[in-house]
Design a protein around this motif. Structure first.
Motif, PDB file in Angstrom:
ATOM      1  N   SER A   6       0.843  -1.192   0.000  1.00  0.00           N
ATOM      2  CA  SER A   6       0.000   0.000   0.000  1.00  0.00           C
ATOM      3  C   SER A   6       0.879   1.243   0.000  1.00  0.00           C
ATOM      4  O   SER A   6       2.074   1.180   0.296  1.00  0.00           O
ATOM      5  CB  SER A   6      -0.937   0.020   1.210  1.00  0.00           C
ATOM      6  N   SER A   7       0.270   2.365  -0.332  1.00  0.00           N
ATOM      7  CA  SER A   7       0.993   3.634  -0.347  1.00  0.00           C
ATOM      8  C   SER A   7       0.045   4.752   0.027  1.00  0.00           C
ATOM      9  O   SER A   7      -1.173   4.643  -0.157  1.00  0.00           O
ATOM     10  CB  SER A   7       1.612   3.896  -1.722  1.00  0.00           C
ATOM     11  N   ILE A   8       0.584   5.823   0.568  1.00  0.00           N
ATOM     12  CA  ILE A   8      -0.208   6.969   1.029  1.00  0.00           C
ATOM     13  C   ILE A   8       0.494   8.249   0.608  1.00  0.00           C
ATOM     14  O   ILE A   8       1.717   8.383   0.736  1.00  0.00           O
ATOM     15  CB  ILE A   8      -0.384   6.942   2.562  1.00  0.00           C
ATOM     16  N   VAL A  27       3.442  -3.774   9.558  1.00  0.00           N
ATOM     17  CA  VAL A  27       3.743  -4.733  10.609  1.00  0.00           C
ATOM     18  C   VAL A  27       5.252  -4.871  10.706  1.00  0.00           C
ATOM     19  O   VAL A  27       6.001  -4.338   9.878  1.00  0.00           O
ATOM     20  CB  VAL A  27       3.103  -6.106  10.316  1.00  0.00           C
ATOM     21  N   ALA A  28       5.711  -5.584  11.707  1.00  0.00           N
ATOM     22  CA  ALA A  28       7.143  -5.836  11.855  1.00  0.00           C
ATOM     23  C   ALA A  28       7.689  -6.512  10.595  1.00  0.00           C
ATOM     24  O   ALA A  28       7.036  -7.380  10.010  1.00  0.00           O
ATOM     25  CB  ALA A  28       7.398  -6.712  13.077  1.00  0.00           C
ATOM     26  N   ASP A  29       8.857  -6.091  10.176  1.00  0.00           N
ATOM     27  CA  ASP A  29       9.582  -6.568   8.995  1.00  0.00           C
ATOM     28  C   ASP A  29       9.065  -5.984   7.684  1.00  0.00           C
ATOM     29  O   ASP A  29       9.610  -6.294   6.614  1.00  0.00           O
ATOM     30  CB  ASP A  29       9.583  -8.097   8.895  1.00  0.00           C
ATOM     31  N   SER A  30       8.042  -5.115   7.718  1.00  0.00           N
ATOM     32  CA  SER A  30       7.686  -4.363   6.516  1.00  0.00           C
ATOM     33  C   SER A  30       8.785  -3.340   6.240  1.00  0.00           C
ATOM     34  O   SER A  30       9.347  -2.754   7.170  1.00  0.00           O
ATOM     35  CB  SER A  30       6.358  -3.622   6.697  1.00  0.00           C
ATOM     36  N   LEU A  31       9.084  -3.121   4.966  1.00  0.00           N
ATOM     37  CA  LEU A  31       9.981  -2.033   4.581  1.00  0.00           C
ATOM     38  C   LEU A  31       9.129  -0.798   4.315  1.00  0.00           C
ATOM     39  O   LEU A  31       8.220  -0.828   3.480  1.00  0.00           O
ATOM     40  CB  LEU A  31      10.775  -2.397   3.328  1.00  0.00           C
ATOM     41  N   LEU A  32       9.412   0.287   5.031  1.00  0.00           N
ATOM     42  CA  LEU A  32       8.741   1.560   4.796  1.00  0.00           C
ATOM     43  C   LEU A  32       9.677   2.454   4.005  1.00  0.00           C
ATOM     44  O   LEU A  32      10.794   2.744   4.450  1.00  0.00           O
ATOM     45  CB  LEU A  32       8.358   2.212   6.120  1.00  0.00           C
ATOM     46  N   ARG A  99       4.474   0.903   1.818  1.00  0.00           N
ATOM     47  CA  ARG A  99       4.842  -0.300   2.569  1.00  0.00           C
ATOM     48  C   ARG A  99       5.193  -1.389   1.573  1.00  0.00           C
ATOM     49  O   ARG A  99       4.422  -1.692   0.665  1.00  0.00           O
ATOM     50  CB  ARG A  99       3.681  -0.763   3.451  1.00  0.00           C
ATOM     51  N   ILE A 100       6.355  -1.996   1.764  1.00  0.00           N
ATOM     52  CA  ILE A 100       6.835  -3.067   0.896  1.00  0.00           C
ATOM     53  C   ILE A 100       7.063  -4.307   1.747  1.00  0.00           C
ATOM     54  O   ILE A 100       7.756  -4.247   2.771  1.00  0.00           O
ATOM     55  CB  ILE A 100       8.139  -2.657   0.189  1.00  0.00           C
ATOM     56  N   LEU A 315      -3.677  -5.442  -5.671  1.00  0.00           N
ATOM     57  CA  LEU A 315      -3.944  -5.489  -4.242  1.00  0.00           C
ATOM     58  C   LEU A 315      -3.141  -4.436  -3.487  1.00  0.00           C
ATOM     59  O   LEU A 315      -1.924  -4.394  -3.553  1.00  0.00           O
ATOM     60  CB  LEU A 315      -3.577  -6.877  -3.689  1.00  0.00           C
ATOM     61  N   GLY A 316      -3.848  -3.588  -2.768  1.00  0.00           N
ATOM     62  CA  GLY A 316      -3.190  -2.581  -1.951  1.00  0.00           C
ATOM     63  C   GLY A 316      -2.619  -1.434  -2.739  1.00  0.00           C
ATOM     64  O   GLY A 316      -1.947  -0.588  -2.181  1.00  0.00           O
ATOM     65  N   THR A 317      -2.855  -1.349  -4.016  1.00  0.00           N
ATOM     66  CA  THR A 317      -2.292  -0.301  -4.849  1.00  0.00           C
ATOM     67  C   THR A 317      -3.442   0.464  -5.467  1.00  0.00           C
ATOM     68  O   THR A 317      -4.242  -0.104  -6.179  1.00  0.00           O
ATOM     69  CB  THR A 317      -1.414  -0.893  -5.942  1.00  0.00           C
TER      70      THR A 317
END
Length: 360
Positions: A6-8, A27-32, A99-100, A315-317
């Motif tokens: 997702s992105s904002i 969540v934990a381990d997501s790359l921001l 979020r990646i 999804l999420g985009t």
């Protein structure tokens, strides 16, 4: 394979000295990964502990009225935040945070670097070590454990020229296609060159992404572009799989798109087009490394090209760069797009059009 969940978009028109973009749920381990654009030439800093910037902000400089920067972090929980600051001054900001997932959690970005030696000569001839992951006209940043020879420094964007991959040699220029740099004096220590995936222009309505090569298979490529003023920025819908757009009216605009690259090597070149042709114009490409053992999710393989929208929505985009601005809502498991500007209509009337993509 690493993918954008997702992105904002965020923006501030209050003449602020700091900018804290809204982060997508994570969540934990997501790359921001955060891309921030400031409407003037003051250097951007990333003072938030635990966050990293891409390259030395001073070396990327400013371009005719704008400057941009990245900050990234592997999340340790669900409440991460970052604040961009300035060396001095205040003005307007715009930015995109994404979020990646399935990114490498140790070294998430693939930014090639190599040690090199350089002759004291006119021009100086550089010899690099390691893999042939460099391109003609590619920009780089230099660093050293000692001292660089006269004519070189660690705060300038340099461009490779006269590249000979057989001999692992090249020369440097201070501008793309410019004259070769002479070196003089003495030098010491171990020198390192690092890819600087940035191209710039002060005028013109189009700008190509910078020459850049990855050194690992399966990278997620993030393409970003920024422009001074209230220009709309776009690229051909076949260039990128997804696009997210942020605009601060009358001040600045930025855009982000992404695609996956299966095999290491030169990344695809794309061309950004803006509605105006004056002032600063900047283009980046960032490679996100795939987590070891990461697979390709099914929804990453599906895409849908939508007429008049630049990119595909999965999804999420959920964005459209020619929105004014878009009003987007995500539905888990389905991609939904809502527009208050009637983007799916032939006219610009506010139609509140909606499209949903299912897995059928």
């Amino acid at each position: 394979m690493a993918y954008v969940v997702s992105s904002i978009i965020s923006k501030s028109s209050a003449g602020s000295a700091t900018f804290t973009p809204t982060q997508p749920a994570h969540v934990a381990d997501s790359l921001l990964l955060n891309f921030a654009l400031f409407d003037w030439v003051n250097l951007i800093t990333v003072p938030t502990a635990g966050w990293s910037s891409i390259l030395t902000p001073s070396s990327t400089g400013a371009t005719s009225g704008i400057i941009d920067a990245f900050a990234y972090k592997i999340a340790t929980g669900a409440s991460e935040a970052v604040t961009f600051g300035l060396a001095s001054g205040s003005d307007d900001w715009a930015g995109i945070a994404c979020r990646i997932d399935d990114a490498d959690t140790t070294t998430p970005l693939n930014i090639p670097s190599a040690t090199f030696t350089v002759t004291i000569a006119s021009p100086g001839v550089f010899t690099y070590s390691g893999a042939d992951c460099w391109q003609e006209a590619q920009s780089i940043q230099l660093s050293t454990t000692g001292a660089l020879p006269t004519g070189l420094n660690a705060t300038t964007q340099y461009f490779i020229k006269s590249l000979d991959t057989g001999a692992n040699t090249f020369q440097l220029s201070a501008t793309s296609g410019g004259g070769a740099i002479n070196t003089s004096g003495s030098q010491s220590g171990t020198h390192t060159m690092t890819a600087m995936p940035l191209s710039t222009a002060t005028t013109g309505s189009t700008l190509a992404s910078p020459p850049f090569s990855t050194t690992e298979d399966g990278c997620l490529l993030i393409y970003c572009c920024s422009s001074d003023g209230d220009d709309f920025i776009r690229t051909d819908q076949n260039d990128l799989s997804f696009v997210d757009y942020s605009q601060n009216y009358n001040t600045n605009s930025c855009i982000m798109g992404w695609m996956n690259q299966a095999t290491a090597g030169p990344v695809p070149s794309i061309t950004w087009t803006r509605s105006g042709s004056a002032d600063g114009f900047r283009s980046w490409v960032v490679a996100v490394k795939n987590k070891s053992g990461g697979g390709i999710r099914g929804e990453v393989l599906r895409r849908c090209d939508v007429q008049r929208l630049h990119g595909a929505f999965q999804l999420g985009t959920y964005t459209a760069p020619n929105a004014n601005p878009p009003n987007i809502t995500d539905i888990d498991g389905i991609t939904a797009f809502h527009s208050s500007s009637g983007l799916l209509e032939p006219s610009n009337a506010d139609g509140g059009a909606t499209i949903q993509l299912t897995n059928s």
